[in-house]
Design a protein around this motif. Structure first.
Motif, PDB file in Angstrom:
ATOM      1  N   MET A   1      72.655  44.557  44.601  1.00  0.00           N
ATOM      2  CA  MET A   1      72.715  44.001  43.101  1.00  0.00           C
ATOM      3  C   MET A   1      71.439  44.215  42.425  1.00  0.00           C
ATOM      4  SD  MET A   1      74.782  40.603  44.831  1.00  0.00           S
ATOM      5  CE  MET A   1      75.270  39.953  43.003  1.00  0.00           C
ATOM      6  N   ILE A   2      71.425  44.819  41.271  1.00  0.00           N
ATOM      7  CA  ILE A   2      70.152  45.088  40.513  1.00  0.00           C
ATOM      8  C   ILE A   2      69.954  44.144  39.306  1.00  0.00           C
ATOM      9  CG2 ILE A   2      69.019  46.848  39.196  1.00  0.00           C
ATOM     10  CD1 ILE A   2      70.904  48.742  40.856  1.00  0.00           C
ATOM     11  N   TYR A   3      68.813  43.510  39.272  1.00  0.00           N
ATOM     12  CA  TYR A   3      68.610  42.388  38.370  1.00  0.00           C
ATOM     13  C   TYR A   3      67.404  42.805  37.045  1.00  0.00           C
ATOM     14  CZ  TYR A   3      71.555  39.316  40.884  1.00  0.00           C
ATOM     15  OH  TYR A   3      72.640  38.635  41.397  1.00  0.00           O
ATOM     16  N   HIS A   4      67.618  42.156  35.966  1.00  0.00           N
ATOM     17  CA  HIS A   4      66.242  42.271  35.175  1.00  0.00           C
ATOM     18  C   HIS A   4      65.755  40.803  35.019  1.00  0.00           C
ATOM     19  CE1 HIS A   4      67.251  45.929  33.517  1.00  0.00           C
ATOM     20  NE2 HIS A   4      68.064  45.856  32.667  1.00  0.00           N
ATOM     21  N   LYS A   5      65.412  40.386  36.324  1.00  0.00           N
ATOM     22  CA  LYS A   5      64.765  39.108  36.654  1.00  0.00           C
ATOM     23  C   LYS A   5      63.936  39.404  37.926  1.00  0.00           C
ATOM     24  CE  LYS A   5      68.185  36.049  38.520  1.00  0.00           C
ATOM     25  NZ  LYS A   5      68.995  35.075  38.366  1.00  0.00           N
ATOM     26  N   LYS A   6      62.910  38.178  38.170  1.00  0.00           N
ATOM     27  CA  LYS A   6      62.343  38.367  39.455  1.00  0.00           C
ATOM     28  C   LYS A   6      63.571  37.549  40.304  1.00  0.00           C
ATOM     29  CE  LYS A   6      58.419  36.459  41.907  1.00  0.00           C
ATOM     30  NZ  LYS A   6      57.915  37.605  42.552  1.00  0.00           N
ATOM     31  N   LEU A   7      63.447  37.942  41.449  1.00  0.00           N
ATOM     32  CA  LEU A   7      64.461  37.390  42.556  1.00  0.00           C
ATOM     33  C   LEU A   7      63.767  36.517  43.200  1.00  0.00           C
ATOM     34  CD1 LEU A   7      66.445  40.615  43.460  1.00  0.00           C
ATOM     35  CD2 LEU A   7      67.037  38.908  41.816  1.00  0.00           C
ATOM     36  N   ASP A   8      63.954  35.017  43.311  1.00  0.00           N
ATOM     37  CA  ASP A   8      63.276  33.962  44.062  1.00  0.00           C
ATOM     38  C   ASP A   8      64.017  33.453  45.017  1.00  0.00           C
ATOM     39  OD1 ASP A   8      65.151  32.587  42.629  1.00  0.00           O
ATOM     40  OD2 ASP A   8      63.910  31.796  41.090  1.00  0.00           O
ATOM     41  N   ALA A   9      63.577  32.319  45.584  1.00  0.00           N
ATOM     42  CA  ALA A   9      64.120  31.826  46.757  1.00  0.00           C
ATOM     43  C   ALA A   9      65.481  31.388  46.584  1.00  0.00           C
ATOM     44  CB  ALA A   9      63.196  30.578  47.382  1.00  0.00           C
ATOM     45  N   GLU A  10      65.653  30.826  45.286  1.00  0.00           N
ATOM     46  CA  GLU A  10      67.017  30.395  44.938  1.00  0.00           C
ATOM     47  C   GLU A  10      67.862  31.543  44.888  1.00  0.00           C
ATOM     48  OE1 GLU A  10      68.979  27.330  41.571  1.00  0.00           O
ATOM     49  OE2 GLU A  10      66.956  28.556  41.074  1.00  0.00           O
ATOM     50  N   TRP A  11      67.694  32.517  44.197  1.00  0.00           N
ATOM     51  CA  TRP A  11      68.301  33.566  44.404  1.00  0.00           C
ATOM     52  C   TRP A  11      68.863  34.057  45.421  1.00  0.00           C
ATOM     53  CZ3 TRP A  11      68.561  38.491  46.576  1.00  0.00           C
ATOM     54  CH2 TRP A  11      69.454  39.239  46.142  1.00  0.00           C
ATOM     55  N   GLU A  12      67.862  34.006  46.815  1.00  0.00           N
ATOM     56  CA  GLU A  12      68.193  34.738  47.882  1.00  0.00           C
ATOM     57  C   GLU A  12      69.118  33.759  48.919  1.00  0.00           C
ATOM     58  OE1 GLU A  12      65.386  35.432  51.983  1.00  0.00           O
ATOM     59  OE2 GLU A  12      64.686  35.677  50.113  1.00  0.00           O
ATOM     60  N   ALA A  13      68.930  32.470  48.427  1.00  0.00           N
ATOM     61  CA  ALA A  13      69.723  31.364  49.067  1.00  0.00           C
ATOM     62  C   ALA A  13      71.450  31.489  48.429  1.00  0.00           C
ATOM     63  CB  ALA A  13      69.344  30.052  48.956  1.00  0.00           C
ATOM     64  N   ALA A  14      71.430  31.821  47.408  1.00  0.00           N
ATOM     65  CA  ALA A  14      72.715  32.001  46.595  1.00  0.00           C
ATOM     66  C   ALA A  14      73.329  33.395  47.366  1.00  0.00           C
ATOM     67  CB  ALA A  14      72.691  32.003  45.135  1.00  0.00           C
ATOM     68  N   ALA A  15      72.611  34.589  47.250  1.00  0.00           N
ATOM     69  CA  ALA A  15      72.782  35.704  47.762  1.00  0.00           C
ATOM     70  C   ALA A  15      73.289  35.716  49.532  1.00  0.00           C
ATOM     71  CB  ALA A  15      71.837  36.720  47.698  1.00  0.00           C
ATOM     72  N   ARG A  16      72.426  34.833  49.779  1.00  0.00           N
ATOM     73  CA  ARG A  16      72.956  34.671  51.516  1.00  0.00           C
ATOM     74  C   ARG A  16      74.270  34.100  51.651  1.00  0.00           C
ATOM     75  NH1 ARG A  16      69.198  36.335  55.047  1.00  0.00           N
ATOM     76  NH2 ARG A  16      66.914  36.505  54.415  1.00  0.00           N
TER      77      ARG A  16
END
Length: 360
Positions: A119-134
């Motif tokens: 999944m490729i983004y135009h934003k910095k991937l933070d801990a909140e994104w990582e938790a949702a992606a997991r």
């Protein structure tokens, strides 16, 4: 005549015309399934208001002036990709963190059933994104990687393990995200079987240039006493070493050298510490056969001189024009014993072909 049959006939006629005037044997043709043959697929993620959907641009057009095509399904992609597409877009669309500035997606599927999604983004991937992606990864039973500028977030692993069957035997391959793999696994199995059939009875040792992750190396190793394969990409070498171990291919060694560097080593024009560090002594080999699967530019002039020294040459090509040019040179010392078309890329102009050359 079906659209598939017409495009395949066009490729057959093209090869016959291209190699006109050369002494070529009858062309062996290996067909592809007409749909669901691509193990990889890439899409833009398009945002219109609150809705998101997969999109592609018309082939051959640049995004700035191209026609956008919505792709809820993609007939060329493997059934596993098509089954996952609506589930992924629906699940990600429910979560604002995953949905926000999601720009593109890449699927890497396998016949073995494993699936890797980038999944490729135009934003910095933070801990909140990582938790949702997991949570998404667990829900869908897949492996997810997140990418943005300067970032690669691997949640579990950045590879899948494929299983291809050749001659009734299974071969396991680690395929790494971003690394080269044959996109059409069904035709890849046919290519591997053809190469092994062509190599049957040649004996001795085999040298392979441009081995990648060992796609051809492993099944071909059954036909020879010892195999020395070369590859310059560190990522591909790492995958090849894992594949050698996973398939218990004890007669194979990998040298991390380019084709040009190996030519220098083989002709004793240059010594490479890498060979010594890897426990490889060229004097230990009695090569009868060389296998090459070069990039689109074909085999360079110096390496072609090396190729001409072998009694048997197995050459798989993704560019018939450079294959023709290389055969013009090799025809001085070799004859073409077998000639094949592998329809690796249906409904495109791309042609994969193979030849077996024997010394005159």
């Amino acid at each position: 005549m079906t659209a598939y049959r017409q495009q395949l006939n066009d490729k057959i006629h093209y090869l016959h015309h291209l190699f006109q005037g050369m002494d070529m044997p009858e062309l062996e043709v290996f067909e592809s399934p007409e749909s669901h043959y691509r193990m990889r697929a890439e899409f833009r993620v398009w945002h219109e208001g609150d809705e998101i959907f997969y999109a592609m641009f018309e082939r051959g057009q640049k995004a700035s002036g191209a026609t956008l095509v919505r792709c809820d399904q993609f007939a060329a992609a493997h059934t596993l990709v098509n089954a996952l597409m609506p589930r992924l877009i629906e699940a990600a669309g429910r979560n604002s963190v995953l949905k926000n500035r999601w720009y593109a997606v890449e699927f890497l599927s396998t016949l073995s059933g494993e699936m890797l999604v980038t999944m490729i983004y135009h934003k910095k991937l933070d801990a909140e994104w990582e938790a949702a992606a997991r949570a998404l990864q667990a829900e869908l039973g897949i492996f997810i990687i997140g990418r943005s500028r300067g970032q690669k977030v691997v949640l579990a692993q950045d590879f899948v393990t494929e299983t291809l069957h050749v001659g009734g035997a299974p071969f396991r391959y680690r395929q790494i995200e971003g690394g080269f793999t044959q996109p059409n696994a069904y035709v890849c199995e046919k290519m591997l079987a053809w190469a092994c059939d062509a190599a049957e009875g040649l004996g001795g040792d085999m040298l392979e240039l441009y081995c990648g992750n060992g796609n051809f190396t492993l099944p071909l190793a059954r036909c020879f006493d010892k195999v020395l394969a070369t590859e310059v990409s560190k990522t591909s070498v790492a995958a090849a070493l894992w594949n050698i171990e996973a398939n218990n291919s004890r007669n194979v060694k990998i040298a991390r050298l380019s084709a040009e560097e190996f030519t220098e080593a083989y002709t004793q024009n240059r010594a490479f510490r890498r060979l010594e560090e890897q426990g490889i002594a060229l004097a230990d080999y009695r090569f009868s056969t060389i296998f090459v699967d070069p990039p689109r530019a074909g085999v360079d002039t110096e390496t072609l001189k090396l190729v001409a020294q072998f009694d048997y040459v197995l050459y798989v090509s993704c560019n018939p024009e450079t294959l023709r040019a290389n055969l013009e040179t090799l025809s001085a010392t070799h004859r073409v014993a077998r000639f094949a078309l592998f329809d690796q890329f249906p409904f495109t102009h791309h042609i994969e072909s193979g030849v077996l050359l024997t010394r005159k």
